[in-house]
Design a protein around this motif. Structure first.
Motif: not given
Ligand SMILES: *Cc1c(COP(=O)(O)O)cnc(C)c1O
Length: 245
Positions: A78-80, A163-165, A205-207
């Motif tokens: 779960f990542i949200g 983390t989300i960069g 992530m993708s980028g």
């Molecule tokens: C959507 C999401 C990603 C993937 O993002 P993309 O840019 O589509 O690769 C990674 N981590 C989380 C927490 C996300 O919600």
């Protein structure tokens, strides 16, 4: 090769190239597919192409896809942002790791549910490394104290950080975020807390996956680069004003 198969192959190549540049073994980085908004048949195509790990952001989507994916062995994280009243569903639908633990009230309820079920769960602590108000997660300086406080919850096993960069067309802008996460990991690792291993750094992530791998990612989370653009904007998943609860 279908689209999803070839896109996964392309991601694997990007991962391998980044590992080679960073002097890391390719087996040390796992690919998690971020499957928000992705229908079950596309996810199955990804499984057929060798994917084994997915991550969902919403309990509703976990529930909706659960049955369709049941006959294919896979792992689910779960990542949200997780609301306390949805914890029981996360357990019911087979999530093996919550990557987005960000508050003690959530940890307390999770621990309660886990102990009722006589089980434990791996979690990652989500850290806000970009300083953006729209991102969930703890402030980096608060992480050591937070993880120390998790010791009171015996069913919760902290295995690392997520983390989300910083979002940017220039992936280099995310590098300081990933470095910061690694530094926090090292700080907490040096505390040698019981039930805490700090082996995972979920970032990239993708980028920006190459930069994340160079900075030590063990788990990258990729959606768009494999499944294409999403119908919902990311603000649908990462609301402007994080709500507690
Ligand atoms: C959507 C999401 C990603 C993937 O993002 P993309 O840019 O589509 O690769 C990674 N981590 C989380 C927490 C996300 O919600």
């Amino acid at each position: 090769m279908n689209n999803i198969t070839s896109r996964i192959a392309a991601i694997k190549q990007r991962m391998a190239a980044a590992c080679s540049r960073a002097g890391r073994h390719p087996d040390d980085v796992r690919l998690l597919l971020a499957t928000k908004t992705v229908p079950a048949d596309h996810i199955k195509a990804a499984f057929a192409a060798g994917a084994t790990l997915i991550g969902e952001n919403k309990v509703q989507e976990l529930r909706d896809k659960f049955e369709a994916l049941q006959d294919v062995p896979h792992e689910k994280h779960f990542i949200g942002h997780l609301q306390t009243n949805k914890i029981k569903d996360v357990l019911k639908y087979g999530v093996s790791c919550i990557q987005s633990l960000d508050r003690l009230s959530l940890a307390e309820k999770l621990d309660q549910r886990l102990r009722e079920a006589h089980r434990t769960m791996d979690v990652l602590v989500q850290v806000n490394t970009s300083g953006e108000a729209s991102k969930f997660g703890l402030q980096p300086a608060d992480v050591p104290g937070f993880i120390r406080a998790l010791a009171q919850f015996p069913a919760i096993r902290v295995t690392g950080l997520m983390t989300i960069g910083l979002f940017s067309a220039d992936a280099e802008k995310a590098r300081p975020c990933f470095r910061l996460l690694r530094d926090v990991r090292d700080t907490v690792g040096a505390m040698s807390l019981p039930q805490v291993t700090m082996r995972e750094l979920s970032m990239g992530m993708s980028g920006d996956l190459e930069v994340a791998i160079e900075e030590g990612a063990t788990l990258i989370r990729v959606g768009t680069a494999i499944f294409g653009e999403r119908v919902h904007p990311d603000s649908y998943y990462w609301p402007e004003r994080p709500s507690q609860g």
